[in-house]
Write an enzyme that holds these catalytic residues in place. Sequence first.
Site, mmCIF file in Angstrom:
data_model
loop_
_atom_site.group_PDB
_atom_site.id
_atom_site.type_symbol
_atom_site.label_atom_id
_atom_site.label_comp_id
_atom_site.label_asym_id
_atom_site.label_seq_id
_atom_site.Cartn_x
_atom_site.Cartn_y
_atom_site.Cartn_z
ATOM 1 N N GLY A 221 0.795 5.473 16.603
ATOM 2 C CA GLY A 221 1.148 4.284 15.848
ATOM 3 C C GLY A 221 0.641 4.346 14.430
ATOM 4 O O GLY A 221 -0.170 5.206 14.080
ATOM 5 N N PRO A 222 1.100 3.438 13.584
ATOM 6 C CA PRO A 222 0.657 3.418 12.178
ATOM 7 C C PRO A 222 -0.839 3.122 12.081
ATOM 8 O O PRO A 222 -1.450 2.640 13.038
ATOM 9 C CB PRO A 222 1.497 2.284 11.559
ATOM 10 C CG PRO A 222 2.609 2.043 12.522
ATOM 11 C CD PRO A 222 2.093 2.399 13.872
ATOM 12 N N PRO A 223 -1.430 3.388 10.944
ATOM 13 C CA PRO A 223 -2.860 3.087 10.781
ATOM 14 C C PRO A 223 -3.138 1.590 10.889
ATOM 15 O O PRO A 223 -2.350 0.762 10.414
ATOM 16 C CB PRO A 223 -3.174 3.600 9.366
ATOM 17 C CG PRO A 223 -2.096 4.588 9.056
ATOM 18 C CD PRO A 223 -0.880 4.103 9.774
ATOM 19 N N GLY B 289 -4.746 -0.631 15.955
ATOM 20 C CA GLY B 289 -5.668 -0.854 17.064
ATOM 21 C C GLY B 289 -5.714 0.255 18.094
ATOM 22 O O GLY B 289 -6.057 -0.002 19.255
ATOM 23 N N THR C 230 -7.788 2.978 18.227
ATOM 24 C CA THR C 230 -9.178 3.242 18.611
ATOM 25 C C THR C 230 -9.754 2.073 19.390
ATOM 26 O O THR C 230 -10.500 2.266 20.362
ATOM 27 C CB THR C 230 -10.030 3.512 17.359
ATOM 28 O OG1 THR C 230 -9.433 4.581 16.614
ATOM 29 C CG2 THR C 230 -11.445 3.893 17.731
ATOM 30 N N ASP D 298 11.323 -2.801 -10.821
ATOM 31 C CA ASP D 298 12.513 -3.411 -10.219
ATOM 32 C C ASP D 298 13.667 -2.409 -10.175
ATOM 33 O O ASP D 298 14.362 -2.282 -9.155
ATOM 34 C CB ASP D 298 12.935 -4.642 -11.027
ATOM 35 C CG ASP D 298 11.851 -5.699 -11.056
ATOM 36 O OD1 ASP D 298 11.067 -5.764 -10.087
ATOM 37 O OD2 ASP D 298 11.784 -6.453 -12.045
ATOM 38 N N HIS E 107 11.293 -13.947 -16.942
ATOM 39 C CA HIS E 107 11.509 -12.820 -16.018
ATOM 40 C C HIS E 107 11.372 -13.289 -14.565
ATOM 41 O O HIS E 107 12.250 -13.030 -13.730
ATOM 42 C CB HIS E 107 10.493 -11.718 -16.331
ATOM 43 C CG HIS E 107 10.640 -10.493 -15.477
ATOM 44 N ND1 HIS E 107 11.229 -9.339 -15.916
ATOM 45 C CD2 HIS E 107 10.273 -10.231 -14.193
ATOM 46 C CE1 HIS E 107 11.222 -8.438 -14.953
ATOM 47 N NE2 HIS E 107 10.623 -8.951 -13.891
ATOM 48 N N GLU E 108 10.273 -13.995 -14.270
ATOM 49 C CA GLU E 108 10.057 -14.429 -12.887
ATOM 50 C C GLU E 108 11.019 -15.540 -12.501
ATOM 51 O O GLU E 108 11.433 -15.627 -11.335
ATOM 52 C CB GLU E 108 8.605 -14.885 -12.704
ATOM 53 C CG GLU E 108 7.558 -13.833 -13.025
ATOM 54 C CD GLU E 108 7.748 -12.550 -12.231
ATOM 55 O OE1 GLU E 108 8.340 -12.603 -11.138
ATOM 56 O OE2 GLU E 108 7.328 -11.484 -12.708
#
Length: 646
Positions: free
Chosen positions: A208-210, A213, A215, A506, A430-431
């Site tokens: 699984g990804p880091p 859980g 361990t 972007d 911009h936002e």
Amino acid sequence: MPLLELRLNNQWFSKIAVWLVIGMVLFAVFKSFDKGGTAGATTIGYSEFLDEVAAKRIKSVVIQEAPGGSEILATTTDDRKIRSTATYLDRGLVGDLRNNNVKFDVKQREEGSLLTTLLVSWGPMLLLVGVWIYFMRQMQGGGKGGAFSFGKSKARLLDENTNTVTFADVAGCDEAKEEVKEVVDFLKDPSKFQKLGGRIPRGLLLVGPPGTGKTLLAKSIAGEAKVPFFSISGSDFVEMFVGVGASRVRDMFDNAKKNAPCIIFIDEIDAVGRQRGAGLGGGNDEREQTLNQMLVEMDGFETNVGVIVVAATNRPDILDSALLRPGRFDRQVYVTLPDIRGREQILAVHMRKVPLGQDVNPNTIARGTPGMSGADLANLCNEAALMAARRNARVVEMQDFEKAKDKIFMGPERKSAVMDPDDLKNTAYHEAGHALVMMMLPKHDPLHKVTIMPRGRTLGAAFYLPEKDRVSRDKEYMLVNMASLFGGRVAEEVFMNQMTTGASNDFERATQIARDMVTRYGMSEALGPMVYAENEGEVFLGRSVTKTTNISEATMQKVDAEVRRIIDQQYSLARKLIEENKDKIHAMVKALLAWETIDREQIDDIMAGREPRPPKDWVPRTITTSGGGGGGGTPAVTGDPAPTVV
């Protein structure tokens, strides 16, 4: 518990013994150099000594007689120490001493045995050699065999008193827990499965990804099974000495057989389990020898009964195929990123240690944290507790979790950043352009908040929350995301009549989406359902170093043209929406310049044509701006961290 106390007592005893030996060595050394108080005495000839006596420069004398001669120790009138020897006792010396008023004493020196002589002469040297050997053994092998302990396993044995983690502490991965529960049940009651012909699994690979859980799940197996649990990292096998890794594997499995039934947990097994024959060049590969020995121990000519190997990795694609076959790792348990229900369960586990306010809703927090792993959620709870502590609160409230979430996703606020007025206004437009396009396209994820407060590496951000966890993305969803990414640059062009570097990230993300649609996902009618992307296999994994492509130059030109068409289409859509809603953009910019950050409530008021309400937690604050004109020290890029910030 008594075993732990015995180990601690042994450690204390060993430390005390070392200091005692050091003290004895120092005492013996000083004693050997200070025989009868002769340390610092000047040795002179016997005739010179007689001259000193005649000149009345001697205050006191001690004469030590022995069969081999006499030793004279004298103190001068100016308190100097002098020493002289004579092969016999000069009877005239006594008269000279009397005549010159010298105090003297005659002692008989005892001759010790041969053993005493050897101890006095060789004892200090032997003690020094012994202490040197002891410390060399400590440095080489931790006191467990010295240089011969390099091949010993470094696996740590955990008993049931040391490990208190159980399945109750693991949340968000119910399917993975069910898989490992069967291993625990088999260890507790093997007959339940053996009577139906089932055999105990040899190995369990957690993938699984880091931060998901893996361990923690392995620790819970040990806490539930109540059996010996050997824990080791994959990197602990490999050393600078040839053959050490294979020797440690043998030693680890030998110890496990003696404690069977038991569990061996190997964390980050990809450190020793990579594909054999990978890389360039020849030579003896220590890592491959270690892997070969592990393959033999897990399922070789001699099978290990009652020894289960549990391993964890986030890189299953680079593991050797012989390691993954049934009989070695019989099961691969996938510990994936939690969904909204799993995130809520994980938050409940971590919130047990935090005093919560009445307004905290784990479901709302779980909905607003898509893509977060268990470790990320634990960090979120910790950051929220720190936020509450900073304002001297008694409990952690919902606002603390919101601020912690914003800090994790968008970075910490840079309140002291000096902003140029023109840059601040440009960032607001911009936002606002991002936000308007998101609100006008119904397929887009709901907008959460917009801010022009500098955070991390960004000058501003438009933050949106997915309504649900997305397993896959459809074509229309990807297109509207591209349009929202272009909203910032379009707003700059329409309202500020300029182009800035703030839209660089972007464009990068929008271009990647368009290229993936054409070359990977078959979402182009012109090129059809065919993969045109190159295979990005890693080097040094047994694959070819040079990339080969079967795509012609003419086809690549068609790919570029199709990517260009999709980008232009969505750019035009963003421009159309912004030019048709200029009044809403102006209202949004006015609110941003006044309050820095606006939430969904203010955005809904603006889109409905109403006067926006002030934010609930708004505190008037002066934004520091430079005099005008230049950049004012602001960053060149208004980058947007994926996936929920633009």
